[in-house]
Scaffold this active site. Sequence first.
Site, PDB file in Angstrom:
ATOM      1  CB  ALA A  41      -0.921  -0.018   1.206  1.00  0.00           C
ATOM      2  CE1 TYR A  42       5.868   5.116   2.995  1.00  0.00           C
ATOM      3  CE2 TYR A  42       7.174   4.046   1.295  1.00  0.00           C
ATOM      4  CZ  TYR A  42       7.005   5.077   2.209  1.00  0.00           C
ATOM      5  OH  TYR A  42       7.951   6.047   2.328  1.00  0.00           O
ATOM      6  CB  SER A  88      34.953  11.256  21.257  1.00  0.00           C
ATOM      7  OG  SER A  88      35.215   9.985  21.656  1.00  0.00           O
ATOM      8  CG  LEU A  89      30.202   9.156  24.218  1.00  0.00           C
ATOM      9  CD1 LEU A  89      29.258   8.003  23.924  1.00  0.00           C
ATOM     10  CD2 LEU A  89      29.620  10.024  25.334  1.00  0.00           C
ATOM     11  CE  LYS A 123      30.097   4.308  22.272  1.00  0.00           C
ATOM     12  NZ  LYS A 123      30.592   3.795  21.002  1.00  0.00           N
ATOM     13  NE  ARG A 144      33.258  12.493  16.965  1.00  0.00           N
ATOM     14  CZ  ARG A 144      34.511  12.125  17.167  1.00  0.00           C
ATOM     15  NH1 ARG A 144      35.090  11.283  16.330  1.00  0.00           N
ATOM     16  NH2 ARG A 144      35.195  12.580  18.191  1.00  0.00           N
ATOM     17  CE  LYS A 298      24.168  10.584  25.122  1.00  0.00           C
ATOM     18  NZ  LYS A 298      23.372  10.618  23.926  1.00  0.00           N
ATOM     19  CE  LYS A 322      32.840   0.443  23.449  1.00  0.00           C
ATOM     20  NZ  LYS A 322      34.059   1.093  22.935  1.00  0.00           N
ATOM     21  CB  CYS A 419      33.817 -43.610   8.367  1.00  0.00           C
ATOM     22  SG  CYS A 419      33.525 -42.767   6.809  1.00  0.00           S
TER      23      CYS A 419
HETATM   24  S1  IVH Z   1      26.488  10.665  22.532  1.00  0.00           S
HETATM   25  C1  IVH Z   1      28.799  14.037  23.684  1.00  0.00           C
HETATM   26  N1  IVH Z   1      24.901   8.624  22.410  1.00  0.00           N
HETATM   27  O1  IVH Z   1      29.552   6.653  20.090  1.00  0.00           O
HETATM   28  C2  IVH Z   1      28.083  12.876  23.277  1.00  0.00           C
HETATM   29  N2  IVH Z   1      26.906   8.581  21.142  1.00  0.00           N
HETATM   30  O2  IVH Z   1      32.159   6.778  21.277  1.00  0.00           O
HETATM   31  C3  IVH Z   1      28.574  12.287  22.032  1.00  0.00           C
HETATM   32  N3  IVH Z   1      27.201   6.566  19.785  1.00  0.00           N
HETATM   33  O3  IVH Z   1      30.662   9.432  18.210  1.00  0.00           O
HETATM   34  C4  IVH Z   1      27.838  11.164  21.545  1.00  0.00           C
HETATM   35  N4  IVH Z   1      25.316   5.593  20.366  1.00  0.00           N
HETATM   36  O4  IVH Z   1      28.959   7.824  17.144  1.00  0.00           O
HETATM   37  C5  IVH Z   1      26.055   9.172  21.992  1.00  0.00           C
HETATM   38  N5  IVH Z   1      23.391   6.850  22.342  1.00  0.00           N
HETATM   39  C6  IVH Z   1      24.536   7.414  21.938  1.00  0.00           C
HETATM   40  C7  IVH Z   1      25.377   6.766  21.019  1.00  0.00           C
HETATM   41  C8  IVH Z   1      26.579   7.388  20.660  1.00  0.00           C
HETATM   42  C9  IVH Z   1      26.407   5.504  19.626  1.00  0.00           C
HETATM   43  C10 IVH Z   1      28.514   6.751  19.148  1.00  0.00           C
HETATM   44  C11 IVH Z   1      28.689   8.099  18.482  1.00  0.00           C
HETATM   45  C12 IVH Z   1      29.882   8.713  19.136  1.00  0.00           C
HETATM   46  C13 IVH Z   1      30.580   7.519  19.669  1.00  0.00           C
HETATM   47  C14 IVH Z   1      31.467   7.887  20.830  1.00  0.00           C
END
Ligand code: IVH
Length: 677
Positions: A41-42, A88-89, A123, A144, A298, A322, A419
């Site tokens: 349908a879509y 980054s994280l 993540k 990025r 966060k 992680k 065998c």
């Molecule tokens: S927050 C300041 N939230 O992880 C916050 N990142 O290791 C920056 N990523 O570059 C990112 N899931 O590509 C955030 N729920 C999530 C995420 C996430 C995956 C990735 C993202 C970031 C990388 C950092």
Amino acid sequence: MPVPENIPENIRADCKMLRDEINRHNCRYYVLDDPQITDQAYDQLLRRLQRLETQYPEQVSSDSPTQRVGAAPATHFESVRHEMPMLSLDNAFDEAEMMAFEKRLNDKLSKESTSLPYTAEPKLDGLAVSLLYEQGLLIQAATRGDGKNGENITANARTLGSIPLRLQTERIPARIEVRGEVYMDHAGFRALNERQLENGGKEFANPRNAAAGSLRLLDSRITAKRPLTFCSYGIGVIEGDYLDDSHYDRMMFLQSLGFPISPYIERVSGIDACIDYYRAILQKRDELAFEIDGVVFKLDNLQQQAIAGTVSRAPRWAIAYKFPAQEVMTKLLDVDFQVGRTGTLTPVARLEPVAVGGVMVSNATLHNMDEIQRKDIRIGDMVIVRRAGDVIPEVVSTVVDKRVQDSALPEMPRRCPVCDSSVTQQEGQAAYRCTGGLVCAAQRKEAIKHFASRKAMDVEGLGDKLVEQMVEQKMIDSIGDLYHLEMVELAALDRMAEKSAQNLIDALEKSKQTTLARFIYALGIREVGETTAESLANHFKSIESLQEAEIDHLQAVDDVGPVVAENVRLFFQQPENREIVGGLIGQGIHWPSIEDKRNNSELSLVGNTYVITGMLEGLGRDEAAALLKARGARVSSSVSAKTTAVIAGEKPGSKVSKAATLGVPILDQIAFQALLG
Ligand code: IVH
């Protein structure tokens, strides 16, 4: 060609109506995960809009859903400066590091209490992108890059159905930058790799590489065909007074604008709750349709975030906890060959034991000799082992840089390791087979295990270990011997006692009452799976007529091609097999007659094939399958273009996306119940 002024008002209105309607369904599908219409349908809506736009080209707008097919290839990507750096994280790998994170925050915020509010999200393992909207229109998408400068990938991002081209609400910020992850789910990744191989292309090592490679293609028409998805996790630049002080509320706001957000997003309080969340998501990891490599916490309050601040490239207010890696390096000690039920020899890697995704792995599949050659894997190499979703661990690649001099290419043995019969390779096939048939203990064991398995004769308590013991001790040679087993000999086996022996005898007795389809499946004829067995049973209605069937008669059956027909004929041509089948029936295996099935008015679903996925309320998947089969339908485990519909319960897997890709209708529980009447 009509000039703009001449466009009838109703055409303009129709185009707008169709665009709005399609965008609304897009949102139901990608954002709310609750589609209201079938894919067909879509597609019809989309085609109607396409027809109108072809007729009246000036009606095409850049945000039209028809404009997701990709544009002419580019020569390079422009560089884009991020107005706000893409950070980054920091990572945490254990609870102590999580505690330290919370302590740092409490110190920074001068708080005694440890119960700070956080937003928790999985993540996703893909790549970060930034999407810029002005007056509700997507004007730029960027990777990025190094955090300060990225690449302009707008043409590519526009091809993703999950990225809105125009925002859907009244309350739209004049300017907003949405950040999130582009990723590929397991099903899309496997399908893409299959396609790559068929077209002589290179396979991608993992979904993340596949997503990155697909999003950074100069030809966006190819990106359009790649199964990429976007999920948002934050806001960059924003103009206008729209925002709440909470990250969680901001995510809800993004959802209301038409952006997909994680269905697992949660507000939690304090580090203990964070750890609980981590454990809960880790438990779900293997069931998820896509790869995640941890969870992100966060600080929920934005003022607190501001106080916490940022150090170098990562904010102090967020952390990625992680998961154990699903791809790790270890040494390939040796390659053994496992003999399967039909004699296929599969190379199996013996590895230096290593934890993959939290599970110890010492064996992994190498698939077949062609794969070993293609990947140039040698004994003694350091190899990358991967375990993702619920699939068996596999050797993905070798690390050539670490190769030692005396590494050796594995060789296919000429004689069966079990065998000693000769091993042959059939023309045009990658597989090598042991020619021993039932002489080969490995094949006998596998054949018996299969015969007793749940979907075959369903002999409760007859597990793999027990079968192995019985074959090794020569208590049984073939499936024909199972029903001759006696209490005393069973009770003498390892880990068996009188009670368990009696239970097994009872289970064997119980299994004698079966269906013709199960019995045919249980015989283990090469390439005759459950569905084919069902078709054969429905068609021939008795084992005698199946045994006598000629090739063309067999090929007339749904689902049976020349190869399967030949396999069935070969099986029943062997006098030993006929003897075993006769013997089993002589021992009392029986099934209800299916003589008059087709006349039964309840057989409303004859000719239809269904696939069931997800959890149905109050109904096991096997029960649901039985209900469908009772109405004459076939139930298959994989979705193809021939599938009539996919029945999707709660938390359906990748089969739903596969169905969506193929345009196969998807039925929810209510529609399923309606189908059953
Ligand atoms: S927050 C300041 N939230 O992880 C916050 N990142 O290791 C920056 N990523 O570059 C990112 N899931 O590509 C955030 N729920 C999530 C995420 C996430 C995956 C990735 C993202 C970031 C990388 C950092």
